[in-house]
Design a protein around this motif. Structure first.
Motif, PDB file in Angstrom:
ATOM      1  N   ILE A   1      43.532  59.233 -66.379  1.00  0.00           N
ATOM      2  CA  ILE A   1      43.142  59.401 -64.973  1.00  0.00           C
ATOM      3  C   ILE A   1      44.127  58.649 -64.092  1.00  0.00           C
ATOM      4  CG2 ILE A   1      41.321  58.954 -63.274  1.00  0.00           C
ATOM      5  CD1 ILE A   1      39.397  58.857 -65.787  1.00  0.00           C
ATOM      6  N   ARG A   2      44.481  59.254 -62.988  1.00  0.00           N
ATOM      7  CA  ARG A   2      45.337  58.595 -61.997  1.00  0.00           C
ATOM      8  C   ARG A   2      44.487  58.284 -60.773  1.00  0.00           C
ATOM      9  NH1 ARG A   2      50.632  61.598 -61.746  1.00  0.00           N
ATOM     10  NH2 ARG A   2      50.731  60.576 -63.796  1.00  0.00           N
ATOM     11  N   LEU A   3      44.448  57.028 -60.371  1.00  0.00           N
ATOM     12  CA  LEU A   3      43.643  56.640 -59.217  1.00  0.00           C
ATOM     13  C   LEU A   3      44.173  57.269 -57.946  1.00  0.00           C
ATOM     14  CD1 LEU A   3      42.967  52.828 -59.866  1.00  0.00           C
ATOM     15  CD2 LEU A   3      41.556  54.816 -60.490  1.00  0.00           C
ATOM     16  N   GLY A   4      43.255  57.617 -57.073  1.00  0.00           N
ATOM     17  CA  GLY A   4      43.598  58.210 -55.788  1.00  0.00           C
ATOM     18  C   GLY A   4      42.322  58.470 -55.030  1.00  0.00           C
ATOM     19  N   GLU A   5      42.419  59.171 -53.944  1.00  0.00           N
ATOM     20  CA  GLU A   5      41.253  59.520 -53.124  1.00  0.00           C
ATOM     21  C   GLU A   5      41.180  61.037 -52.961  1.00  0.00           C
ATOM     22  OE1 GLU A   5      39.008  57.407 -52.288  1.00  0.00           O
ATOM     23  OE2 GLU A   5      40.066  55.536 -52.740  1.00  0.00           O
ATOM     24  N   PRO A   6      40.664  61.772 -53.931  1.00  0.00           N
ATOM     25  CA  PRO A   6      39.934  61.304 -55.111  1.00  0.00           C
ATOM     26  C   PRO A   6      40.858  61.068 -56.296  1.00  0.00           C
ATOM     27  CG  PRO A   6      39.811  63.678 -55.012  1.00  0.00           C
ATOM     28  CD  PRO A   6      40.599  63.246 -53.791  1.00  0.00           C
ATOM     29  N   PRO A   7      40.336  60.450 -57.353  1.00  0.00           N
ATOM     30  CA  PRO A   7      41.108  60.298 -58.588  1.00  0.00           C
ATOM     31  C   PRO A   7      41.383  61.675 -59.212  1.00  0.00           C
ATOM     32  CG  PRO A   7      39.227  58.824 -58.546  1.00  0.00           C
ATOM     33  CD  PRO A   7      39.035  59.790 -57.426  1.00  0.00           C
ATOM     34  N   VAL A   8      42.405  61.728 -60.068  1.00  0.00           N
ATOM     35  CA  VAL A   8      42.803  62.996 -60.674  1.00  0.00           C
ATOM     36  C   VAL A   8      42.921  62.825 -62.189  1.00  0.00           C
ATOM     37  CG1 VAL A   8      44.593  64.779 -60.788  1.00  0.00           C
ATOM     38  CG2 VAL A   8      44.056  63.685 -58.601  1.00  0.00           C
ATOM     39  N   LEU A   9      42.412  63.803 -62.914  1.00  0.00           N
ATOM     40  CA  LEU A   9      42.569  63.826 -64.364  1.00  0.00           C
ATOM     41  C   LEU A   9      43.925  64.445 -64.661  1.00  0.00           C
ATOM     42  CD1 LEU A   9      40.794  63.194 -66.902  1.00  0.00           C
ATOM     43  CD2 LEU A   9      40.149  65.613 -66.882  1.00  0.00           C
ATOM     44  N   VAL A  10      44.877  63.633 -65.122  1.00  0.00           N
ATOM     45  CA  VAL A  10      46.246  64.118 -65.316  1.00  0.00           C
ATOM     46  C   VAL A  10      46.531  64.521 -66.757  1.00  0.00           C
ATOM     47  CG1 VAL A  10      47.187  62.876 -63.341  1.00  0.00           C
ATOM     48  CG2 VAL A  10      47.096  61.737 -65.570  1.00  0.00           C
ATOM     49  N   ARG A  11      45.651  64.132 -67.658  1.00  0.00           N
ATOM     50  CA  ARG A  11      45.758  64.583 -69.050  1.00  0.00           C
ATOM     51  C   ARG A  11      44.354  64.652 -69.623  1.00  0.00           C
ATOM     52  NH1 ARG A  11      46.018  61.677 -73.735  1.00  0.00           N
ATOM     53  NH2 ARG A  11      46.594  59.721 -72.678  1.00  0.00           N
ATOM     54  N   GLN A  12      44.069  65.716 -70.369  1.00  0.00           N
ATOM     55  CA  GLN A  12      42.732  65.879 -70.904  1.00  0.00           C
ATOM     56  C   GLN A  12      42.776  66.514 -72.287  1.00  0.00           C
ATOM     57  OE1 GLN A  12      42.372  68.448 -67.359  1.00  0.00           O
ATOM     58  NE2 GLN A  12      40.799  69.541 -68.558  1.00  0.00           N
ATOM     59  N   PRO A  13      41.705  66.359 -73.079  1.00  0.00           N
ATOM     60  CA  PRO A  13      41.674  66.939 -74.422  1.00  0.00           C
ATOM     61  C   PRO A  13      41.743  68.471 -74.366  1.00  0.00           C
ATOM     62  CG  PRO A  13      39.966  65.279 -74.157  1.00  0.00           C
ATOM     63  CD  PRO A  13      40.507  65.556 -72.796  1.00  0.00           C
ATOM     64  N   GLU A  14      42.412  69.063 -75.331  1.00  0.00           N
ATOM     65  CA  GLU A  14      42.547  70.517 -75.361  1.00  0.00           C
ATOM     66  C   GLU A  14      41.202  71.222 -75.467  1.00  0.00           C
ATOM     67  OE1 GLU A  14      45.229  71.678 -78.433  1.00  0.00           O
ATOM     68  OE2 GLU A  14      46.991  70.735 -77.495  1.00  0.00           O
ATOM     69  N   GLU A  15      40.227  70.577 -76.080  1.00  0.00           N
ATOM     70  CA  GLU A  15      38.918  71.210 -76.234  1.00  0.00           C
ATOM     71  C   GLU A  15      38.135  71.292 -74.927  1.00  0.00           C
ATOM     72  OE1 GLU A  15      36.048  68.778 -78.545  1.00  0.00           O
ATOM     73  OE2 GLU A  15      37.602  67.223 -78.478  1.00  0.00           O
ATOM     74  N   PHE A  16      38.619  70.624 -73.893  1.00  0.00           N
ATOM     75  CA  PHE A  16      37.962  70.669 -72.579  1.00  0.00           C
ATOM     76  C   PHE A  16      39.002  71.050 -71.531  1.00  0.00           C
ATOM     77  CE2 PHE A  16      35.618  67.503 -75.104  1.00  0.00           C
ATOM     78  CZ  PHE A  16      34.397  68.168 -75.174  1.00  0.00           C
ATOM     79  N   PRO A  17      39.388  72.340 -71.487  1.00  0.00           N
ATOM     80  CA  PRO A  17      40.495  72.773 -70.628  1.00  0.00           C
ATOM     81  C   PRO A  17      40.107  73.033 -69.176  1.00  0.00           C
ATOM     82  CG  PRO A  17      39.677  74.630 -71.871  1.00  0.00           C
ATOM     83  CD  PRO A  17      38.897  73.438 -72.346  1.00  0.00           C
ATOM     84  N   GLU A  18      38.804  72.972 -68.848  1.00  0.00           N
ATOM     85  CA  GLU A  18      38.388  73.267 -67.483  1.00  0.00           C
ATOM     86  C   GLU A  18      38.990  72.285 -66.477  1.00  0.00           C
ATOM     87  OE1 GLU A  18      34.363  73.453 -69.836  1.00  0.00           O
ATOM     88  OE2 GLU A  18      36.246  72.324 -69.971  1.00  0.00           O
ATOM     89  N   GLN A  19      39.016  72.699 -65.234  1.00  0.00           N
ATOM     90  CA  GLN A  19      39.402  71.789 -64.160  1.00  0.00           C
ATOM     91  C   GLN A  19      38.235  70.848 -63.888  1.00  0.00           C
ATOM     92  OE1 GLN A  19      42.433  71.874 -62.309  1.00  0.00           O
ATOM     93  NE2 GLN A  19      41.727  69.965 -61.377  1.00  0.00           N
ATOM     94  N   TYR A  20      38.520  69.560 -63.793  1.00  0.00           N
ATOM     95  CA  TYR A  20      37.472  68.579 -63.505  1.00  0.00           C
ATOM     96  C   TYR A  20      37.772  67.880 -62.184  1.00  0.00           C
ATOM     97  CZ  TYR A  20      35.472  69.108 -68.145  1.00  0.00           C
ATOM     98  OH  TYR A  20      34.858  69.609 -69.268  1.00  0.00           O
ATOM     99  N   TYR A  21      36.702  67.500 -61.503  1.00  0.00           N
ATOM    100  CA  TYR A  21      36.806  66.882 -60.185  1.00  0.00           C
ATOM    101  C   TYR A  21      36.019  65.576 -60.187  1.00  0.00           C
ATOM    102  CZ  TYR A  21      38.071  71.701 -59.163  1.00  0.00           C
ATOM    103  OH  TYR A  21      38.655  72.946 -59.190  1.00  0.00           O
ATOM    104  N   TYR A  22      36.455  64.650 -59.320  1.00  0.00           N
ATOM    105  CA  TYR A  22      35.831  63.334 -59.248  1.00  0.00           C
ATOM    106  C   TYR A  22      35.341  63.026 -57.833  1.00  0.00           C
ATOM    107  CZ  TYR A  22      37.265  61.542 -63.844  1.00  0.00           C
ATOM    108  OH  TYR A  22      37.405  61.307 -65.185  1.00  0.00           O
ATOM    109  N   MET A  23      34.311  62.183 -57.804  1.00  0.00           N
ATOM    110  CA  MET A  23      33.864  61.564 -56.560  1.00  0.00           C
ATOM    111  C   MET A  23      33.433  60.139 -56.889  1.00  0.00           C
ATOM    112  SD  MET A  23      33.498  61.925 -53.284  1.00  0.00           S
ATOM    113  CE  MET A  23      33.554  63.724 -53.102  1.00  0.00           C
ATOM    114  N   GLU A  24      33.950  59.186 -56.100  1.00  0.00           N
ATOM    115  CA  GLU A  24      33.538  57.791 -56.254  1.00  0.00           C
ATOM    116  C   GLU A  24      32.611  57.410 -55.096  1.00  0.00           C
ATOM    117  OE1 GLU A  24      36.799  55.041 -58.012  1.00  0.00           O
ATOM    118  OE2 GLU A  24      37.839  56.451 -56.684  1.00  0.00           O
ATOM    119  N   TYR A  25      31.723  56.462 -55.374  1.00  0.00           N
ATOM    120  CA  TYR A  25      30.769  56.023 -54.352  1.00  0.00           C
ATOM    121  C   TYR A  25      30.808  54.510 -54.215  1.00  0.00           C
ATOM    122  CZ  TYR A  25      28.996  60.718 -55.108  1.00  0.00           C
ATOM    123  OH  TYR A  25      28.900  62.079 -55.236  1.00  0.00           O
ATOM    124  N   ARG A  26      30.695  54.066 -52.984  1.00  0.00           N
ATOM    125  CA  ARG A  26      30.627  52.634 -52.686  1.00  0.00           C
ATOM    126  C   ARG A  26      29.469  52.417 -51.737  1.00  0.00           C
ATOM    127  NH1 ARG A  26      35.749  54.531 -52.603  1.00  0.00           N
ATOM    128  NH2 ARG A  26      37.302  53.532 -53.968  1.00  0.00           N
TER     129      ARG A  26
END
Length: 208
Positions: A156-181
């Motif tokens: 994962i690369r931190l950002g606003e929002p964070p980004v999944l930059v590498r993921q397992p081949e068995e989970f090829p879908e696009q994933y999205y993040y939201m952080e809460y404070r």
């Protein structure tokens, strides 16, 4: 759309309040709570399920609705898919404590570890560590594998929002993040989902 909620379960530390909600739990959740010895953990287990039941009732969600639960300290968290789509959802909540550098070095991917240790102060390194902690666990839970998925098998690369930059081949879908404070809460919270529409507001439930 995915939405997230959190609730303070410290009122359930009182035995009479805990028993009130315990009686409302389904049998399998009672067994789960009964298996825990520490009162605070029992409160977390019961409180997380009660939070989900409240959400399900308020939004008219089916029992088959996609949701995920998390707990740490005196808070519980729930993330749920509101529109019946077929999507993956994971959430994680973690009370901020001490920097666990050895954990990051051993279990996180190299880029994540370097990002943590590259922060200027101990406080900043600790904050980054716990951000990564909840971001990684929320993805692991979204996949359905949880701790069975190696924490360094994705990055994962931190950002606003964070980004999944590498993921397992068995989970090829696009994933999205939201952080809460949440002001006054020394916790890190995150949601990960294959649904790109994640509500940026954390909804608080205060009365248990």
């Amino acid at each position: 759309m995915v939405r997230a909620w959190a609730a303070d379960v410290s009122p359930l530390y009182r035995e009479e309040r805990y028993r009130y909600y315990y009686e409302k739990l389904p049998e399998f959740r009672r067994r789960k709570a009964d298996a825990l010895r520490i009162p605070e953990m029992k409160a977390q287990s019961a409180g997380a399920w009660i939070l989900w039941e409240r959400i399900r009732a308020e939004y008219g969600l089916r029992e088959s609705a996609v949701f995920n639960l998390s707990h740490s300290g005196s808070y519980v968290m729930c993330a749920a898919l509101l529109d019946g789509k077929a999507a993956r959802v994971g959430c994680d909540l973690e009370q901020v404590g001490q920097l666990r550098e050895k954990v990051a070095e051993r279990f996180f991917c190299p880029e994540e570890y370097e990002t943590i240790m590259g922060a200027g102060t101990q406080e900043e390194r600790t904050e980054r560590f716990y951000r990564y902690w909840v971001l990684k666990e929320s993805f692991m839970k979204a996949t359905g594998k949880g701790m069975a998925l190696a924490a360094d098998s994705f990055c994962i690369r931190l950002g606003e929002p964070p980004v999944l930059v590498r993921q397992p081949e068995e989970f090829p879908e696009q994933y999205y993040y939201m952080e809460y404070r949440q002001k006054g809460m020394p916790y890190k919270m995150a949601v990960c989902s294959s649904d790109g529409e994640i509500d940026g507001e954390l909804y608080m439930e205060f009365k248990l």
